[in-house]
Design an enzyme around this catalytic site. Structure first.
Site, PDB file in Angstrom:
ATOM      1  CE1 TYR A  97      41.221  21.032  44.695  1.00 20.68           C
ATOM      2  CE2 TYR A  97      43.023  22.103  43.531  1.00 20.68           C
ATOM      3  CZ  TYR A  97      41.966  22.156  44.411  1.00 20.68           C
ATOM      4  OH  TYR A  97      41.645  23.343  45.016  1.00 20.68           O
ATOM      5  CG  ASP A 156      43.430  25.397  47.077  1.00 17.38           C
ATOM      6  OD1 ASP A 156      44.257  26.218  47.507  1.00 17.38           O
ATOM      7  OD2 ASP A 156      43.085  25.344  45.888  1.00 17.38           O
ATOM      8  CG  ASP A 200      28.998  24.120  56.228  1.00 16.21           C
ATOM      9  OD1 ASP A 200      29.548  23.136  56.749  1.00 16.21           O
ATOM     10  OD2 ASP A 200      27.796  24.133  55.934  1.00 16.21           O
ATOM     11  CE  LYS A 212      28.071  20.756  53.244  1.00 25.87           C
ATOM     12  NZ  LYS A 212      27.674  21.873  54.093  1.00 25.87           N
TER      13      LYS A 212
END
Ligand code: NAD
Length: 364
Positions: free
Chosen positions: A124, A248, A224, A191
């Site tokens: 972002y 988000d 995940d 991640k």
């Protein structure tokens, strides 16, 4: 003590729910000096901008904003008021508690998670290379030339930025929040197995900072796996701290687990100012009808009370909301209701909360 607060009623259902939340906050006995500032659609019409500079200055002065939802004008070229405020005030941490309350459509009965999302970096940050731009071609040539990858010509590129500075301050905020609010654990979400340079840095810094908070447990989880665990065992989690994009997505997932966006409160925290607002939008479809649910706005007020250290008032007001929801005598139309429930409007629901509230403004 009286707290100076910039109150932005917003538009659509904003003035209705924020007026209700203001009454509930005043009923706790905590004293506020509300400085009302307009932003949004009506100001845009009058002044040509939905966010006059004086609104930002007012928040800088008080350091506290209590904000209603603001309609994002479509096709006018103005960016969202929320994004502009976040940038202007450097509100680096978005805090979204997700707690299952009785009488809502919560999927689970025992969820009590606080999502702390980094609010300024990641994909972002706005470092964008558009499809078939000249600069994009140069970047692709550079990457291919230096042997990083074999990038195709037909790509758009958004660069992911994670800094030591941005990570340190958000992770520290998560741990301080946990400490102030008697939370037991912080989980860093990432991640790092794939994005070693960005998420790897986020994780390494989170681990470093965790060592300075021996009284709070710490663990980490790949995003995940976190999503799978959240929908099966949400009770495993306490405070989550995440880079912007995962934050988000995961904050909406948690809101979904606990009964939806309509009751979800939010906070945006910076070093010089903090802003508290319901997560939902201006709901133009029900604006002016007096039927909007004020719960998210009132619970955003609870977050503000906790932020300024008024823990007793915060606890009483949150409990009053829980009592009214559990009792089920009155509900707003958006909440599940049966034969025994009277469907009421914004003000009557708020009256019920105030009646339940112990202290100077209530009768319990
Ligand atoms: P929305 O949240 O306004 O409405 C979605 C649905 O939820 C609607 O059916 C609405 O009636 C219902 N709803 C929302 N809040 C409710 C409440 N308190 N009580 C009962 N029902 C409620 O989302 P949207 O329609 O996508 O957005 C409308 C406008 O709000 C857009 O201009 C959008 O940009 C803006 N928006 C602003 C903010 C903000 O200022 N923080 C956040 C989200 C959307």
């Amino acid at each position: 003590m009286t707290y100076d607060v910039t109150l932005i009623p917003g538009d659509g259902i904003g003035p209705e729910v924020m007026g209700a939340a203001r009454r509930a906050l005043e009923a706790t006995g905590v004293r506020f000096n509300w400085q009302v500032e307009e932003a949004g659609a009506a100001v845009l019409e009058r002044e040509g901008t939905p966010l006059p500079e004086r609104v930002i200055d007012a928040i800088r002065r008080t350091g506290l904003a209590f904000k209603g939802p603001v309609t994002t004008p479509v096709g006018t070229g103005f960016r969202s008021v929320n994004v502009a405020l976040r940038k202007a005030l450097d509100l680096y941490a978005a805090v979204r508690p997700a707690r299952s309350y009785p009488g809502t459509s919560a999927r689970f009965g025992h969820v009590d998670i606080v999502v702390v999302r980094e609010n300024t970096e990641d994909v972002y940050a706005g470092v964008e290379f558009g499809y078939q731009d000249e600069r994009t071609r140069e970047l692709i040539d550079w990457i291919n030339h230096h042997g990083y990858a074999n990038v195709r010509e037909d790509v758009g590129i958004s660069i992911k930025l994670i800094s030591r500075f941005g990570t340190e301050r958000v992770v520290r905020y998560a741990f301080d929040y946990a400490r102030r609010n008697a939370r037991r654990k912080v989980t860093a979400v990432h991640k790092a197995n794939i994005m070693k340079s960005s998420d790897g840095l986020f994780l390494a810094i989170a681990r470093e900072i965790a060592e300075q908070y021996g009284d709070i447990q710490f663990d980490d989880m790949i995003v995940d796996n976190l999503c799978a665990q959240l929908v099966q065992h949400p009770e495993m989690f306490d405070v989550l701290v995440l880079p912007n994009l995962y934050g988000d997505i995961v904050s909406d997932l948690c809101a979904g687990l606990t009964g939806g966006l309509g009751i979800a409160p939010g906070a945006n925290i910076g070093t010089a100012a903090a802003m508290f607002e319901p997560v939902h939008g201006s709901a133009p479809n029900i604006a002016g009808l007096g039927v909007a649910n004020p719960t998210a706005a009132i619970l955003s007020g609870v977050l503000m009370l906790r932020h300024i250290g008024e823990h007793d008032a915060a606890g009483r007001l949150e409990q009053a909301v829980v009592d009214v929801l559990r009792d089920g005598e009155v509900r707003t139309a958006d909440l599940p209701h049966g034969m025994e429930t009277r469907v009421v409007g914004t003000q009557e629901f708020t009256d019920a909360v105030i009646t339940c509230l112990g202290g100077p403004g209530g009768s319990a």
